[in-house]
Design a protein around this motif. Sequence first.
Motif, PDB file in Angstrom:
ATOM      1  N   ASP A 165       4.197  36.184  16.282  1.00  0.00           N
ATOM      2  CA  ASP A 165       5.032  37.189  16.939  1.00  0.00           C
ATOM      3  C   ASP A 165       5.349  38.365  16.025  1.00  0.00           C
ATOM      4  OD1 ASP A 165       5.235  35.967  19.427  1.00  0.00           O
ATOM      5  OD2 ASP A 165       6.858  34.657  18.757  1.00  0.00           O
ATOM      6  N   VAL A 166       4.680  38.444  14.896  1.00  0.00           N
ATOM      7  CA  VAL A 166       4.900  39.544  13.965  1.00  0.00           C
ATOM      8  C   VAL A 166       3.612  39.827  13.215  1.00  0.00           C
ATOM      9  CG1 VAL A 166       5.719  38.000  12.135  1.00  0.00           C
ATOM     10  CG2 VAL A 166       6.383  40.410  12.096  1.00  0.00           C
ATOM     11  N   LEU A 167       3.340  41.102  12.977  1.00  0.00           N
ATOM     12  CA  LEU A 167       2.264  41.531  12.088  1.00  0.00           C
ATOM     13  C   LEU A 167       2.893  41.823  10.732  1.00  0.00           C
ATOM     14  CD1 LEU A 167       0.331  43.960  14.454  1.00  0.00           C
ATOM     15  CD2 LEU A 167      -0.618  41.891  13.434  1.00  0.00           C
ATOM     16  N   THR A 168       2.385  41.183   9.690  1.00  0.00           N
ATOM     17  CA  THR A 168       2.996  41.366   8.372  1.00  0.00           C
ATOM     18  C   THR A 168       1.985  41.968   7.399  1.00  0.00           C
ATOM     19  OG1 THR A 168       2.524  39.033   7.850  1.00  0.00           O
ATOM     20  CG2 THR A 168       4.706  39.543   8.736  1.00  0.00           C
ATOM     21  N   TYR A 169       1.406  41.135   6.544  1.00  0.00           N
ATOM     22  CA  TYR A 169       0.517  41.643   5.501  1.00  0.00           C
ATOM     23  C   TYR A 169      -0.825  40.924   5.584  1.00  0.00           C
ATOM     24  CZ  TYR A 169       1.531  37.250   3.193  1.00  0.00           C
ATOM     25  OH  TYR A 169       1.645  35.911   2.920  1.00  0.00           O
ATOM     26  N   ASP A 170      -1.857  41.565   5.035  1.00  0.00           N
ATOM     27  CA  ASP A 170      -3.203  40.966   4.998  1.00  0.00           C
ATOM     28  C   ASP A 170      -3.621  40.491   6.384  1.00  0.00           C
ATOM     29  OD1 ASP A 170      -5.099  40.918   3.045  1.00  0.00           O
ATOM     30  OD2 ASP A 170      -4.355  39.169   1.988  1.00  0.00           O
ATOM     31  N   ASN A 171      -3.245  41.255   7.404  1.00  0.00           N
ATOM     32  CA  ASN A 171      -3.382  40.788   8.783  1.00  0.00           C
ATOM     33  C   ASN A 171      -4.819  40.490   9.180  1.00  0.00           C
ATOM     34  OD1 ASN A 171      -0.540  41.030   9.775  1.00  0.00           O
ATOM     35  ND2 ASN A 171      -0.829  43.159   9.171  1.00  0.00           N
ATOM     36  N   TYR A 221       5.982  44.653  11.802  1.00  0.00           N
ATOM     37  CA  TYR A 221       5.928  44.979  13.227  1.00  0.00           C
ATOM     38  C   TYR A 221       6.132  43.705  14.032  1.00  0.00           C
ATOM     39  CZ  TYR A 221       4.043  46.913  17.635  1.00  0.00           C
ATOM     40  OH  TYR A 221       3.863  47.328  18.941  1.00  0.00           O
ATOM     41  N   SER A 222       7.320  43.565  14.596  1.00  0.00           N
ATOM     42  CA  SER A 222       7.633  42.412  15.432  1.00  0.00           C
ATOM     43  C   SER A 222       7.253  42.694  16.879  1.00  0.00           C
ATOM     44  CB  SER A 222       9.127  42.079  15.345  1.00  0.00           C
ATOM     45  OG  SER A 222       9.471  41.703  14.034  1.00  0.00           O
ATOM     46  N   ARG A 223       6.969  41.632  17.569  1.00  0.00           N
ATOM     47  CA  ARG A 223       6.503  41.748  18.955  1.00  0.00           C
ATOM     48  C   ARG A 223       7.476  42.547  19.818  1.00  0.00           C
ATOM     49  NH1 ARG A 223       3.566  36.840  21.852  1.00  0.00           N
ATOM     50  NH2 ARG A 223       2.802  37.882  23.718  1.00  0.00           N
ATOM     51  N   ASP A 224       8.738  42.310  19.663  1.00  0.00           N
ATOM     52  CA  ASP A 224       9.740  42.982  20.496  1.00  0.00           C
ATOM     53  C   ASP A 224      10.547  44.010  19.699  1.00  0.00           C
ATOM     54  OD1 ASP A 224       9.086  41.431  22.774  1.00  0.00           O
ATOM     55  OD2 ASP A 224      10.278  39.776  21.965  1.00  0.00           O
ATOM     56  N   GLY A 225      10.010  44.418  18.555  1.00  0.00           N
ATOM     57  CA  GLY A 225      10.752  45.342  17.711  1.00  0.00           C
ATOM     58  C   GLY A 225       9.977  46.618  17.443  1.00  0.00           C
ATOM     59  N   ASP A 226      10.531  47.432  16.570  1.00  0.00           N
ATOM     60  CA  ASP A 226       9.892  48.684  16.202  1.00  0.00           C
ATOM     61  C   ASP A 226       8.875  48.452  15.098  1.00  0.00           C
ATOM     62  OD1 ASP A 226      11.447  50.133  17.984  1.00  0.00           O
ATOM     63  OD2 ASP A 226      13.061  50.399  16.514  1.00  0.00           O
ATOM     64  N   ARG A 227       7.838  49.221  15.136  1.00  0.00           N
ATOM     65  CA  ARG A 227       6.787  49.136  14.128  1.00  0.00           C
ATOM     66  C   ARG A 227       7.181  49.930  12.893  1.00  0.00           C
ATOM     67  NH1 ARG A 227       0.558  50.403  14.102  1.00  0.00           N
ATOM     68  NH2 ARG A 227       0.407  51.370  12.062  1.00  0.00           N
ATOM     69  N   ALA A 228       6.940  49.379  11.705  1.00  0.00           N
ATOM     70  CA  ALA A 228       7.130  50.114  10.450  1.00  0.00           C
ATOM     71  C   ALA A 228       5.818  50.814  10.102  1.00  0.00           C
ATOM     72  CB  ALA A 228       7.533  49.166   9.320  1.00  0.00           C
ATOM     73  N   ASP A 229       5.861  52.135   9.976  1.00  0.00           N
ATOM     74  CA  ASP A 229       4.658  52.886   9.626  1.00  0.00           C
ATOM     75  C   ASP A 229       4.474  53.026   8.117  1.00  0.00           C
ATOM     76  OD1 ASP A 229       3.745  53.269  12.196  1.00  0.00           O
ATOM     77  OD2 ASP A 229       4.900  55.095  12.491  1.00  0.00           O
ATOM     78  N   PHE A 230       5.516  52.851   7.360  1.00  0.00           N
ATOM     79  CA  PHE A 230       5.460  52.954   5.901  1.00  0.00           C
ATOM     80  C   PHE A 230       6.274  51.792   5.332  1.00  0.00           C
ATOM     81  CE2 PHE A 230       5.050  57.231   7.613  1.00  0.00           C
ATOM     82  CZ  PHE A 230       3.909  57.676   6.972  1.00  0.00           C
ATOM     83  N   ASP A 231       6.077  51.415   4.192  1.00  0.00           N
ATOM     84  CA  ASP A 231       5.191  51.722   3.105  1.00  0.00           C
ATOM     85  C   ASP A 231       3.815  51.124   3.406  1.00  0.00           C
ATOM     86  OD1 ASP A 231       4.151  52.106   0.492  1.00  0.00           O
ATOM     87  OD2 ASP A 231       5.429  50.610  -0.401  1.00  0.00           O
ATOM     88  N   GLN A 232       2.785  51.950   3.581  1.00  0.00           N
ATOM     89  CA  GLN A 232       1.442  51.463   3.876  1.00  0.00           C
ATOM     90  C   GLN A 232       0.797  50.963   2.585  1.00  0.00           C
ATOM     91  OE1 GLN A 232      -0.810  54.465   5.998  1.00  0.00           O
ATOM     92  NE2 GLN A 232       0.913  54.925   7.358  1.00  0.00           N
ATOM     93  N   GLN A 233       0.147  49.813   2.685  1.00  0.00           N
ATOM     94  CA  GLN A 233      -0.370  49.139   1.501  1.00  0.00           C
ATOM     95  C   GLN A 233      -1.902  49.133   1.450  1.00  0.00           C
ATOM     96  OE1 GLN A 233       1.758  47.256  -1.027  1.00  0.00           O
ATOM     97  NE2 GLN A 233       2.893  48.966  -0.136  1.00  0.00           N
ATOM     98  N   PRO A 234      -2.484  49.365   0.267  1.00  0.00           N
ATOM     99  CA  PRO A 234      -3.941  49.261   0.111  1.00  0.00           C
ATOM    100  C   PRO A 234      -4.496  47.902   0.523  1.00  0.00           C
ATOM    101  CG  PRO A 234      -2.994  50.392  -1.777  1.00  0.00           C
ATOM    102  CD  PRO A 234      -1.837  49.883  -0.957  1.00  0.00           C
ATOM    103  N   LEU A 235      -3.699  46.846   0.367  1.00  0.00           N
ATOM    104  CA  LEU A 235      -4.140  45.508   0.753  1.00  0.00           C
ATOM    105  C   LEU A 235      -4.559  45.465   2.214  1.00  0.00           C
ATOM    106  CD1 LEU A 235      -4.245  42.498  -0.296  1.00  0.00           C
ATOM    107  CD2 LEU A 235      -2.001  42.232   0.767  1.00  0.00           C
ATOM    108  N   GLU A 236      -3.819  46.184   3.069  1.00  0.00           N
ATOM    109  CA  GLU A 236      -4.144  46.182   4.504  1.00  0.00           C
ATOM    110  C   GLU A 236      -5.459  46.893   4.771  1.00  0.00           C
ATOM    111  OE1 GLU A 236      -2.393  44.397   6.692  1.00  0.00           O
ATOM    112  OE2 GLU A 236      -1.341  43.827   4.863  1.00  0.00           O
TER     113      GLU A 236
END
Length: 756
Positions: free
Chosen positions: A593-599, A649-664
Amino acid sequence: MHFGSNDSNTRKIRKLVVLGNYVPKRCGIATFTEDLYQAVTSADPLLDCSVIAMGDRSDYPPEVALTIDPSDTSAYQRAADYVREVGADALCVQHEFGIYGGAAGSYLMPLLRHVKVPVITTLHSILRTPDIAQRKVMDELVQRSSRLVVMAEKGAEILSDVYGVDRAMIDVIPHGVPDFQWSESDPSKKELGYTGKKVLLTFGLLGPGKGIEFAIRSMPAIAKRHPEALYVVLGATHPNLVAHEGERYRESLQQLADDLGVTSHVHFENRFVDMLTLKRYIAAADIYLTPYPNQAQITSGTLAYAFGAGKAVISTPYWHAQELLSRGGGLLVEPRDAGAISTAVNRLLDDPVEMDLLRRTAFKQGREMTWTRVGELYLDSFGNAAAGTPLDHPAPSIRRLEDLPPLKLDHLERLTDRTGLFQHATFDIPNYHEGYCTDDNARAFILTVQLESAAAQPALRLMASTYLAFLASAFNQGNGRFRNFMSHSRQWLEEAGSEDSHGRALWAVGRGAAGSRRDGWRLLCIDLFQRGLPVVEHFSSPRAWAFALLGMQEYLSAYPSDLGVHRLRGIMVERLLKCWQECAGDEWNWFEDVLTYDNARIPQALILAGSELPESGALEAGLASLEWLMKVQTADFGHFRPIGNNGFYSRDGDRADFDQQPLEAQATVAACLSAWQVTGESSWLDAAKRAFEWFLGRNDVGLPLHDADTGGCCDGLQPDRVNANQGAESSLAFSLSLAELRDAMAAKTETVKQIA
């Protein structure tokens, strides 16, 4: 001074869009942009001209068709769309670093990349010694512009010498001035209550850097000789200064006048006046003062106005003043020298004949600068731009293998000592305090195995051996787990690292077991993989499952008869598919229910495993989830926009556009390449290239994160800048992406050759 261009190879434009600050915003560029709009539409009544204004006011005049909130990256996309939708023939941009959002106004760059019409940029400031962000913005601004307009020959000289601009693409067009009528000062003095005074005038937004304090310091000597002298400082304090410190600066100037005993000879008119009122003040002036202390001022609208109105000017020799007064019309005095100012003022007040000669010289030359004339010169510039070879405005784009930057490992080598790879750096200097981690050494070992067949340098072999030795040390035989964090003093800080770090370590040694050409490395990797794999069955992290799956895929490619690994691979696939089935829906096609890191690693693992398990449905789930993830991570401009780790970025929440990471970006490059290799669909290779271009500046801020000098990569993308630290994770993300994309494109090129 040569103004403008009379190139006969011009064509009329029918639709023009002007971009910049605009009235009723109270600043010089807003006034300039309005005057320019009026000038070009008066010079060509058939011209269809509209304005895109920076800001979100509701009281703009009707010519403003669209507004941009400077901090809203999506607003720049809407502006680019507007330019296209109205069928504009040209875009005229007013440029100053503080107008647009991002580092040094970098948010403007994606807009310029996406408009497909000639861009004519008026440069309101040109820096001889820009900082890093300013230089990057200027270089791209030059690249994206069909023509550059400067207001003085000095500006053209700097563009040529510092930025390498071809002189043929530069138009020198003066700052426009109203078509002033010759007038004596007495009638206006009477209107303003200055009858009997000798008026010295400075006007414009008030702030440090204008040198007002030096003019005030000159007043005791002037007032002693001419008691009727009055120095009028007309203009509101700059709103940015008011926001930070209120009226402290103006109050300090008033206190200075009081300390010098000239309060009655200095008058502050603290307001932003309309053009009619400004003309009245200019008409009342006997002498106009511009005591700017710094030479590097390429344009002064206030100086142009006073000069065009036929006022005797006393100025310090900043660039615009030197050029404008070179044929008479005023006197130049040394900067930061109150005595020089008082001597020059007294000289003119003592000699009305000389002052009148300066006035008439200025007024005559000012006829070349009226907005009527300037409007015609701008139309010539627009026509020259439209008649020239149309510019393509691509974002940084990887089309061929040759377009990829070279792989440079200097920075990673500096981050590596005899123990392993340091986690962090302060700028590009290793930060010993943070020590080492298994995560980064695992990634580094994967990179060295990737490069092993292509490079046999001793330094690379030493680095690879160091990273593998670190992984071996990280393995805790007592619990079958890889530890993660080690201090600079070589002390392990835990008995077991996170599940994710364990999964990455397995991935690295699985890669080494399958891909290393050195027997000793391969045997050690096999041993670590086999001893570290069993605990994964008890893990609960989907990403740890995915990392372990990637390692198992590598291992099984070389040792396909290992039934225990096959069994565990099936378990991991089933678990990820269960997450998919329980969570995915029409609007949220994901495993959690959430997009985090290394998705992207989760779809990548399913794509690779699913390609060998056709009945499992893993391939279909991996491709569908990656396709959805790519949609989520694509900005309106079409560039890659990873999920920011400042909130995720949670399913029912607001998306964070920053801090964008090179890992992604790196995970996405790798996943898309895996999808391309499995399906053969070129769209996945294009998606991998687009994610890689994020490193090169095709991103929300328009700034590259890759450092070509060090080979490193900045640690993240903020709303207005890059994080200038070049840590191991980020630098490895770039190098791994580059190595993987380079190999994929080389393989494609070779395949094409064989077919041909």
